[in-house]
Design a protein around this motif. Structure first.
Motif, PDB file in Angstrom:
ATOM      1  N   ALA A 310       3.221  12.724  -4.767  1.00  0.00           N
ATOM      2  CA  ALA A 310       2.646  12.414  -6.173  1.00  0.00           C
ATOM      3  C   ALA A 310       3.270  10.916  -6.732  1.00  0.00           C
ATOM      4  O   ALA A 310       2.475  10.171  -7.444  1.00  0.00           O
ATOM      5  CB  ALA A 310       2.651  13.354  -7.094  1.00  0.00           C
ATOM      6  N   LYS A 311       4.677  10.888  -6.446  1.00  0.00           N
ATOM      7  CA  LYS A 311       5.311   9.802  -7.088  1.00  0.00           C
ATOM      8  C   LYS A 311       4.548   8.343  -6.548  1.00  0.00           C
ATOM      9  O   LYS A 311       4.741   7.420  -7.542  1.00  0.00           O
ATOM     10  CB  LYS A 311       6.790   9.788  -7.009  1.00  0.00           C
ATOM     11  N   TYR A 312       4.707   8.364  -5.329  1.00  0.00           N
ATOM     12  CA  TYR A 312       4.126   7.182  -4.569  1.00  0.00           C
ATOM     13  C   TYR A 312       2.950   7.013  -4.262  1.00  0.00           C
ATOM     14  O   TYR A 312       2.807   6.192  -3.238  1.00  0.00           O
ATOM     15  CB  TYR A 312       5.052   7.042  -3.336  1.00  0.00           C
ATOM     16  N   THR A 313       1.976   7.729  -4.855  1.00  0.00           N
ATOM     17  CA  THR A 313       0.463   7.629  -4.404  1.00  0.00           C
ATOM     18  C   THR A 313      -0.102   7.319  -6.005  1.00  0.00           C
ATOM     19  O   THR A 313       0.010   8.069  -6.997  1.00  0.00           O
ATOM     20  CB  THR A 313      -0.068   8.946  -3.972  1.00  0.00           C
ATOM     21  N   GLU A 314      -0.946   6.449  -6.031  1.00  0.00           N
ATOM     22  CA  GLU A 314      -1.566   5.971  -7.097  1.00  0.00           C
ATOM     23  C   GLU A 314      -2.789   6.839  -7.398  1.00  0.00           C
ATOM     24  O   GLU A 314      -3.453   7.334  -6.619  1.00  0.00           O
ATOM     25  CB  GLU A 314      -2.150   4.552  -7.086  1.00  0.00           C
ATOM     26  N   SER A 315      -3.206   6.826  -8.705  1.00  0.00           N
ATOM     27  CA  SER A 315      -4.224   7.546  -9.145  1.00  0.00           C
ATOM     28  C   SER A 315      -5.487   7.430  -8.371  1.00  0.00           C
ATOM     29  O   SER A 315      -5.913   6.150  -8.065  1.00  0.00           O
ATOM     30  CB  SER A 315      -4.643   7.287 -10.428  1.00  0.00           C
ATOM     31  N   GLY A 316      -6.210   8.316  -7.890  1.00  0.00           N
ATOM     32  CA  GLY A 316      -7.238   8.510  -7.061  1.00  0.00           C
ATOM     33  C   GLY A 316      -6.803   8.665  -5.495  1.00  0.00           C
ATOM     34  O   GLY A 316      -7.900   8.731  -4.731  1.00  0.00           O
ATOM     35  N   GLY A 317      -5.701   8.657  -5.326  1.00  0.00           N
ATOM     36  CA  GLY A 317      -5.237   9.039  -3.764  1.00  0.00           C
ATOM     37  C   GLY A 317      -5.389  10.346  -3.572  1.00  0.00           C
ATOM     38  O   GLY A 317      -5.731  11.438  -4.502  1.00  0.00           O
ATOM     39  N   GLY A 340       3.211   3.800   1.514  1.00  0.00           N
ATOM     40  CA  GLY A 340       3.836   3.645   2.655  1.00  0.00           C
ATOM     41  C   GLY A 340       5.311   3.430   2.450  1.00  0.00           C
ATOM     42  O   GLY A 340       5.969   3.454   1.433  1.00  0.00           O
ATOM     43  N   ILE A 341       5.785   3.466   3.697  1.00  0.00           N
ATOM     44  CA  ILE A 341       7.249   3.337   3.715  1.00  0.00           C
ATOM     45  C   ILE A 341       7.458   2.029   4.655  1.00  0.00           C
ATOM     46  O   ILE A 341       7.276   2.042   5.946  1.00  0.00           O
ATOM     47  CB  ILE A 341       8.002   4.549   4.501  1.00  0.00           C
ATOM     48  N   PRO A 342       8.099   1.100   4.147  1.00  0.00           N
ATOM     49  CA  PRO A 342       8.645   0.000   4.886  1.00  0.00           C
ATOM     50  C   PRO A 342       9.400   0.482   6.207  1.00  0.00           C
ATOM     51  O   PRO A 342      10.199   1.257   6.135  1.00  0.00           O
ATOM     52  CB  PRO A 342       9.488  -1.015   3.991  1.00  0.00           C
ATOM     53  N   ALA A 343       9.157  -0.275   7.344  1.00  0.00           N
ATOM     54  CA  ALA A 343       9.945   0.065   8.517  1.00  0.00           C
ATOM     55  C   ALA A 343      11.245   0.135   8.415  1.00  0.00           C
ATOM     56  O   ALA A 343      12.113   0.906   9.121  1.00  0.00           O
ATOM     57  CB  ALA A 343       9.450  -0.970   9.674  1.00  0.00           C
ATOM     58  N   GLU A 344      12.145  -0.783   7.561  1.00  0.00           N
ATOM     59  CA  GLU A 344      13.392  -0.972   7.583  1.00  0.00           C
ATOM     60  C   GLU A 344      13.878   0.173   6.703  1.00  0.00           C
ATOM     61  O   GLU A 344      15.026   0.408   6.672  1.00  0.00           O
ATOM     62  CB  GLU A 344      13.753  -2.153   6.849  1.00  0.00           C
ATOM     63  N   LEU A 345      13.184   0.927   5.883  1.00  0.00           N
ATOM     64  CA  LEU A 345      13.791   2.092   5.125  1.00  0.00           C
ATOM     65  C   LEU A 345      13.491   3.230   5.750  1.00  0.00           C
ATOM     66  O   LEU A 345      14.313   4.213   5.380  1.00  0.00           O
ATOM     67  CB  LEU A 345      12.934   2.166   3.911  1.00  0.00           C
ATOM     68  N   LEU A 352      20.876   9.999   0.727  1.00  0.00           N
ATOM     69  CA  LEU A 352      21.101   9.997  -0.754  1.00  0.00           C
ATOM     70  C   LEU A 352      20.834   8.645  -1.631  1.00  0.00           C
ATOM     71  O   LEU A 352      21.240   7.810  -0.929  1.00  0.00           O
ATOM     72  CB  LEU A 352      22.534  10.683  -1.126  1.00  0.00           C
ATOM     73  N   PHE A 353      20.229   8.856  -2.594  1.00  0.00           N
ATOM     74  CA  PHE A 353      19.952   7.742  -3.587  1.00  0.00           C
ATOM     75  C   PHE A 353      19.153   6.789  -3.254  1.00  0.00           C
ATOM     76  O   PHE A 353      18.800   5.387  -3.565  1.00  0.00           O
ATOM     77  CB  PHE A 353      21.176   7.078  -3.917  1.00  0.00           C
ATOM     78  N   THR A 354      18.263   6.957  -1.989  1.00  0.00           N
ATOM     79  CA  THR A 354      17.326   5.963  -1.250  1.00  0.00           C
ATOM     80  C   THR A 354      16.010   6.218  -2.209  1.00  0.00           C
ATOM     81  O   THR A 354      15.335   7.399  -2.059  1.00  0.00           O
ATOM     82  CB  THR A 354      17.033   6.258   0.171  1.00  0.00           C
ATOM     83  N   GLN A 355      15.241   5.133  -2.896  1.00  0.00           N
ATOM     84  CA  GLN A 355      13.898   5.246  -3.357  1.00  0.00           C
ATOM     85  C   GLN A 355      13.196   4.101  -2.800  1.00  0.00           C
ATOM     86  O   GLN A 355      13.753   3.060  -2.531  1.00  0.00           O
ATOM     87  CB  GLN A 355      14.179   5.148  -4.663  1.00  0.00           C
ATOM     88  N   VAL A 356      11.872   4.384  -2.284  1.00  0.00           N
ATOM     89  CA  VAL A 356      10.994   3.448  -1.620  1.00  0.00           C
ATOM     90  C   VAL A 356      10.837   2.204  -2.553  1.00  0.00           C
ATOM     91  O   VAL A 356      10.844   1.099  -2.265  1.00  0.00           O
ATOM     92  CB  VAL A 356       9.708   4.097  -1.095  1.00  0.00           C
ATOM     93  N   ASP A 357      10.504   2.430  -3.801  1.00  0.00           N
ATOM     94  CA  ASP A 357       9.933   1.500  -4.664  1.00  0.00           C
ATOM     95  C   ASP A 357      10.358   1.676  -6.222  1.00  0.00           C
ATOM     96  O   ASP A 357       9.740   2.734  -6.726  1.00  0.00           O
ATOM     97  CB  ASP A 357       8.467   1.154  -4.784  1.00  0.00           C
ATOM     98  N   SER A 389       5.290   6.107   8.995  1.00  0.00           N
ATOM     99  CA  SER A 389       4.453   5.321   8.100  1.00  0.00           C
ATOM    100  C   SER A 389       3.992   4.318   8.990  1.00  0.00           C
ATOM    101  O   SER A 389       4.892   3.648   9.688  1.00  0.00           O
ATOM    102  CB  SER A 389       4.897   4.995   6.696  1.00  0.00           C
ATOM    103  N   ASP A 390       2.843   3.784   8.677  1.00  0.00           N
ATOM    104  CA  ASP A 390       2.598   2.268   9.288  1.00  0.00           C
ATOM    105  C   ASP A 390       2.974   1.117   8.544  1.00  0.00           C
ATOM    106  O   ASP A 390       2.468  -0.033   8.762  1.00  0.00           O
ATOM    107  CB  ASP A 390       0.972   2.421   9.815  1.00  0.00           C
ATOM    108  N   GLY A 391       3.654   1.308   7.287  1.00  0.00           N
ATOM    109  CA  GLY A 391       4.088   0.188   6.592  1.00  0.00           C
ATOM    110  C   GLY A 391       3.447   0.376   5.411  1.00  0.00           C
ATOM    111  O   GLY A 391       2.958   1.345   4.886  1.00  0.00           O
ATOM    112  N   ARG A 392       3.810  -0.775   4.483  1.00  0.00           N
ATOM    113  CA  ARG A 392       3.435  -0.784   3.003  1.00  0.00           C
ATOM    114  C   ARG A 392       1.889  -0.704   3.234  1.00  0.00           C
ATOM    115  O   ARG A 392       1.135  -1.154   3.571  1.00  0.00           O
ATOM    116  CB  ARG A 392       3.915  -2.063   2.266  1.00  0.00           C
ATOM    117  N   GLY A 393       1.453   0.291   2.054  1.00  0.00           N
ATOM    118  CA  GLY A 393      -0.051   0.468   1.894  1.00  0.00           C
ATOM    119  C   GLY A 393      -0.675   1.325   2.742  1.00  0.00           C
ATOM    120  O   GLY A 393      -1.771   1.592   2.701  1.00  0.00           O
ATOM    121  N   ALA A 394       0.018   1.976   3.779  1.00  0.00           N
ATOM    122  CA  ALA A 394      -0.648   2.681   4.868  1.00  0.00           C
ATOM    123  C   ALA A 394      -0.438   4.226   4.657  1.00  0.00           C
ATOM    124  O   ALA A 394      -0.613   5.038   5.513  1.00  0.00           O
ATOM    125  CB  ALA A 394      -0.220   2.333   6.211  1.00  0.00           C
ATOM    126  N   GLY A 395       0.357   4.579   3.433  1.00  0.00           N
ATOM    127  CA  GLY A 395       0.583   5.984   3.319  1.00  0.00           C
ATOM    128  C   GLY A 395       1.742   6.667   4.098  1.00  0.00           C
ATOM    129  O   GLY A 395       2.232   5.652   4.879  1.00  0.00           O
TER     130      GLY A 395
END
Length: 411
Positions: A310-317, A340-345, A352-357, A389-395
Motif C-alpha cells: 500500500a505504501k509503494y502503490t499509488e492510488s488506483g493501483g 517497483g524495486i531498483p535492482a541495486e536495492l 533493517l532501515f532500508t526504504q525504497v523511496d 521486481s523488473d525495476g522502477r515502475g514495474a511493481g
C-alpha cells in the motif's frame, strides 16, 4: 657459510621443480645468474650442470641493468646475484627492485665471507647468502630449493593477506552502509515522532477552548486517537527493532490454519489499502492448509507485506494475495503494481532501515523495519522469503514459502 649438503632423504623431501608438482611435463627450474664476470658465469654453469638429477637451466645477465629488468619482469624462477656488479653492488640492485615493487627469490653470491654483508643481504631481501669459495653443486641446489619454498610461502601469505584485506574492506564498507542507514533511521524516527505531536497539541488546545461544544470535542478526540495509534505503531516498530537486533523475538507455535492467518492479515491491512486507494484481490485454496506457526506473528508477516504494498502503490493501483500448495510447502505471494524495486536495492531490501523511496507516500510513515521483521519471522517459521521486481515502475512481488503439516478438504 652456506647450508650443509642435503642427504638423500632430504633431497627426496625437497620441493620438486614447478610443473612437475602440477602434473605437467617436467620443466627445469629457470635460474638467472646476474654477474658481470664471464669466468664466474662459466664456473656457475658447471656447478648447475653437476647437480644430481639436473632439473635446472641457467641463463646469464651480464650487467646490473639487465639483472634489474629481469627480476622486475619475473623472467626466471630464481636469481643468483653477485655481490659486486662493476661500480655497484647486488645490495643496491635488491634495494632498487624492491623500491619498484618487484620481488623474486634471490640468492646473493660473494667472493669472501663477511658477516656484515650477510646481514645486509638478508635485510635487503635476499633469500640466502652463499660464498663462492667452497660452493658445491649440492650446496647450491639446496639453497635454490629452499629459496623457492620460501618464495612460494611468501607468495601464498601475501595472497592470503590480500584476500583478508579485501574482506575487511568489504566489512568496513558494509559497516559504513549500516551506519549511514542508522543515521537515516534516526532522522526518520525524529520526523515520524514529531509529526503526531503537533496535531495532538493542537487538538488538546482546541478541546480546552471548545469544552462546551461536544461535536468539536468529539472530532478532536477522534483525531487524537488516530495520532496516538500512529505513535503506538512507531513504538511497536522500535520494540521490534530491539527484538531483531538482540535476538529476543519469540514464537508460540501451534497447529494453525494458513487460510485464517491470511484472512486475519487482510482484515488488519484493509483500512490501510482502502485509505491508499489500492484495490486488493485475494485467492487462497479452498482446502484448509495447516502449519505449525505463531498465528499472531505470521499474520504480522503478511500484513507487513500488504502495508508495504500500500505504501509503494499509488492510488488506483492493485495488490493481489495468492496462496498455493506445492508438495509439503505453501507459497504465499503478495504482488503489487507500485513503484517497483531498483535492482541495486533488491539484495538489501530485507535489511533493517532500508526504504525504497523515502519521498513516496510520506504521510504513510514507517521506519523501514517491516521487511526486516518479515524475513526474521519467516526464518523462525523454517521458511524463506524473497523479492523480485523488473525495476522502477514495474511493481514488486514478495514470495513467502512455509512448511505445512497437512491439507484438509473444505468444510
Amino acid at each position: 657459510m652456506g647450508p650443509n649438503p642435503p642427504t638423500d632423504a632430504e633431497r627426496r623431501a625437497l620441493p620438486r621443480p614447478p610443473g612437475a608438482e602440477r602434473g605437467t611435463p617436467h620443466r627445469p627450474v629457470s635460474v638467472l645468474l646476474i654477474d658481470d664476470d664471464p669466468d664466474d658465469h662459466v664456473l656457475t654453469k658447471e656447478l648447475v650442470g653437476d647437480i644430481r638429477g639436473g632439473g635446472f637451466s641457467l641463463d646469464w645477465a651480464p650487467s646490473y641493468e639487465a639483472g634489474r629488468d629481469a627480476i622486475c619482469a619475473g623472467s626466471h624462477d630464481i636469481y643468483l646475484l653477485d655481490y659486486r656488479l662493476g661500480a655497484r653492488t647486488g645490495i643496491e640492485l635488491l634495494e632498487e627492485v624492491h623500491a619498484r615493487g618487484c620481488f623474486g627469490p634471490v640468492i646473493l653470491l660473494t667472493g669472501q665471507g663477511q658477516s656484515r654483508t650477510d646481514l645486509e643481504a638478508l635485510n635487503a631481501g635476499a633469500y640466502d647468502y652463499l660464498e663462492k669459495s667452497g660452493l658445491t653443486p649440492a650446496l647450491l641446489e639446496r639453497a635454490m630449493r629452499y629459496a623457492l619454498v620460501q618464495h612460494r610461502a611468501a607468495a601464498e601469505l601475501e595472497h592470503k593477506v590480500k584476500e583478508r584485506t579485501e574482506e575487511l574492506a568489504k566489512v568496513n564498507d558494509a559497516l559504513r552502509e549500516v551506519n549511514r542507514r542508522k543515521d537515516e533511521f534516526l532522522s526518520t524516527l525524529g520526523h515520524e515522532l514529531r509529526n503526531p505531536l503537533a496535531p495532538i497539541l493542537n487538538g488538546l488546545e482546541i478541546m480546552r477552548l471548545a469544552a462546551d461544544k461536544p461535536e468539536t470535542v468529539a472530532r478532536q478526540r477522534e483525531r487524537l486517537e488516530r495520532q496516538v495509534a500512529q505513535m503506538t505503531r512507531l513504538v511497536e516498530d522500535l520494540l521490534d527493532v530491539s527484538r531483531i537486533t538482540t535476538g529476543k523475538l519469540r514464537l508460540t507455535r501451534e497447529p494453525t490454519s494458513l487460510n485464517e492467518v491470511i484472512e486475519s492479515a487482510v482484515e488488519i491491512s484493509r483500512p490501510t489499502l482502502e485509505k491508499a486507494g489500492v484495490e486488493m484481490t485475494v485467492d487462497v485454496p479452498r482446502e484448509t492448509v495447516t502449519l505449525l506457526a505463531d498465528r499472531v506473528r505470521l499474520a504480522q508477516v503478511f500484513s507487513n507485506l500488504l502495508n508495504n504494498a500500500a505504501k509503494y502503490t499509488e492510488s488506483g493501483g492493485k495488490v493481489s494475495v495468492t496462496a498455493a500448495v506445492e508438495g509439503d510447502r505453501a507459497t504465499v505471494r503478495v504482488r503489487d503494481t507500485g513503484v517497483g524495486i531498483p535492482a541495486e536495492l533488491l539484495p538489501m531490501i530485507f535489511e533493517l532501515f532500508t526504504q525504497v523511496d523515502q519521498t513516496l507516500n510520506r504521510s504513510q510513515g514507517g521506519l523501514g523495519v517491516g521487511l526486516a521483521l518479515v524475513r526474521r519471522l519467516v526464518e523462525m517459521h523454517d521458511g524463506t522469503v524473497s523479492a523480485k521486481s523488473d525495476g522502477r515502475g514495474a511493481g514488486a512481488e514478495f514470495s513467502v514459502v512455509l512448511p505445512i503439516t497437512g491439507v484438509a478438504p473444505p468444510r
